[in-house]
Design a protein around this motif. Sequence first.
Motif, PDB file in Angstrom:
ATOM      1  N   VAL A 181       0.854  -1.190   0.000  1.00  0.00           N
ATOM      2  CA  VAL A 181       0.000   0.000   0.000  1.00  0.00           C
ATOM      3  C   VAL A 181       0.886   1.235   0.000  1.00  0.00           C
ATOM      4  O   VAL A 181       1.789   1.363   0.827  1.00  0.00           O
ATOM      5  CB  VAL A 181      -0.938   0.027   1.231  1.00  0.00           C
ATOM      6  N   VAL A 182       0.625   2.124  -0.940  1.00  0.00           N
ATOM      7  CA  VAL A 182       1.399   3.369  -1.024  1.00  0.00           C
ATOM      8  C   VAL A 182       0.474   4.558  -0.786  1.00  0.00           C
ATOM      9  O   VAL A 182      -0.727   4.494  -1.063  1.00  0.00           O
ATOM     10  CB  VAL A 182       2.101   3.499  -2.395  1.00  0.00           C
ATOM     11  N   PHE A 183       1.065   5.631  -0.285  1.00  0.00           N
ATOM     12  CA  PHE A 183       0.295   6.842  -0.001  1.00  0.00           C
ATOM     13  C   PHE A 183       0.812   7.992  -0.846  1.00  0.00           C
ATOM     14  O   PHE A 183       1.852   8.586  -0.530  1.00  0.00           O
ATOM     15  CB  PHE A 183       0.386   7.201   1.486  1.00  0.00           C
ATOM     16  N   PRO A 184       0.127   8.323  -1.942  1.00  0.00           N
ATOM     17  CA  PRO A 184       0.555   9.453  -2.776  1.00  0.00           C
ATOM     18  C   PRO A 184       0.391  10.763  -2.007  1.00  0.00           C
ATOM     19  O   PRO A 184      -0.728  11.174  -1.678  1.00  0.00           O
ATOM     20  CB  PRO A 184      -0.404   9.392  -3.976  1.00  0.00           C
ATOM     21  N   GLU A 185       1.498  11.414  -1.715  1.00  0.00           N
ATOM     22  CA  GLU A 185       1.465  12.587  -0.847  1.00  0.00           C
ATOM     23  C   GLU A 185       0.862  13.813  -1.512  1.00  0.00           C
ATOM     24  O   GLU A 185       0.531  14.786  -0.839  1.00  0.00           O
ATOM     25  CB  GLU A 185       2.878  12.884  -0.340  1.00  0.00           C
ATOM     26  N   GLY A 186       0.697  13.789  -2.812  1.00  0.00           N
ATOM     27  CA  GLY A 186       0.129  14.948  -3.498  1.00  0.00           C
ATOM     28  C   GLY A 186      -1.370  15.062  -3.386  1.00  0.00           C
ATOM     29  O   GLY A 186      -1.954  16.068  -3.806  1.00  0.00           O
ATOM     30  N   GLN A 187      -2.027  14.075  -2.796  1.00  0.00           N
ATOM     31  CA  GLN A 187      -3.480  14.084  -2.738  1.00  0.00           C
ATOM     32  C   GLN A 187      -4.020  15.141  -1.772  1.00  0.00           C
ATOM     33  O   GLN A 187      -3.425  15.439  -0.750  1.00  0.00           O
ATOM     34  CB  GLN A 187      -4.013  12.716  -2.340  1.00  0.00           C
ATOM     35  N   THR A 188      -5.170  15.686  -2.144  1.00  0.00           N
ATOM     36  CA  THR A 188      -5.898  16.632  -1.287  1.00  0.00           C
ATOM     37  C   THR A 188      -7.367  16.233  -1.328  1.00  0.00           C
ATOM     38  O   THR A 188      -7.699  15.106  -1.686  1.00  0.00           O
ATOM     39  CB  THR A 188      -5.727  18.079  -1.789  1.00  0.00           C
ATOM     40  N   CYS A 189      -8.255  17.141  -0.998  1.00  0.00           N
ATOM     41  CA  CYS A 189      -9.690  16.884  -1.096  1.00  0.00           C
ATOM     42  C   CYS A 189     -10.056  16.553  -2.537  1.00  0.00           C
ATOM     43  O   CYS A 189      -9.535  17.158  -3.477  1.00  0.00           O
ATOM     44  CB  CYS A 189     -10.462  18.123  -0.630  1.00  0.00           C
ATOM     45  N   CYS A 190     -10.958  15.604  -2.727  1.00  0.00           N
ATOM     46  CA  CYS A 190     -11.374  15.223  -4.080  1.00  0.00           C
ATOM     47  C   CYS A 190     -12.355  16.222  -4.679  1.00  0.00           C
ATOM     48  O   CYS A 190     -12.663  16.170  -5.870  1.00  0.00           O
ATOM     49  CB  CYS A 190     -11.995  13.832  -4.080  1.00  0.00           C
ATOM     50  N   GLY A 191     -12.880  17.132  -3.859  1.00  0.00           N
ATOM     51  CA  GLY A 191     -13.790  18.155  -4.352  1.00  0.00           C
ATOM     52  C   GLY A 191     -15.266  17.859  -4.175  1.00  0.00           C
ATOM     53  O   GLY A 191     -16.112  18.645  -4.603  1.00  0.00           O
TER      54      GLY A 191
END
Length: 245
Positions: free
Chosen positions: A33-43
């Motif tokens: 399992v990886v955690f993409p650090e660029g993620q934010t709220c999906c909107g």
Amino acid sequence: MRIALFVTCLADTMFPAAAKATVRLLERLGHEVVFPEGQTCCGQMHINTGYQKDALPLVRRHVKTFAPYDVVVAPSGSCVGSVRHQHAMVARSAGDEGLAARAEDVASRTYELSELLVDVLGVEDVGAYYPHRVTYHPTCHSLRMIRVGDKPQRLLRQVRGLELVELAAADQCCGFGGTFALKNADTSTAMLADKMRHVLDTKAEVCTAGDSSCLMHIGGGLSRLDADVRTVHLAEILAATEAAS
């Protein structure tokens, strides 16, 4: 399998146990399992309240962040529903057909936890142990938008020690609905009262669901009644083991 975790805002800020449990569970089953650090709220909250233009940069960022991954999972039927049913629509409304196509591609690889386990990984017995009487609330988005069906119940029935009790009028909304609970407080409270009555009628120790938002709403109501019922995310139950109890 290498799986990207789409953590969601609510898990990140208020209910991290659900996200951590998702990781523990999938790693126990042998996946990375990886955690993409660029993620934010999906909107989703912007879109649902009419701010599509403000959601567009969030959709663009979400697509860019998760495009490199073959599989994406989230401990939320609501946010997965937004990715699948709203992102491409927002892009097309802005006249960006290229973004819409990329959003559809990412959406086709994005799964709610029970979907990932049953449909993609082909597993129902995840080796969990949870010796409690449990009832399951199927949240509106998981039930009506992404249509997970009985996958959560199938997973729960395989948990050792768990007694699954059917919830009456299970398909009725708990009354949360994001800003609905604020804008229509009286109606929301009445719907919550019905849901709590059905939960209490089961004599369950735990009420579970696939969305922390609905569990927050139900759990808040039950706490004000001093009811002896806890709300626990589905991921936390599936991640539980005899060794950890």
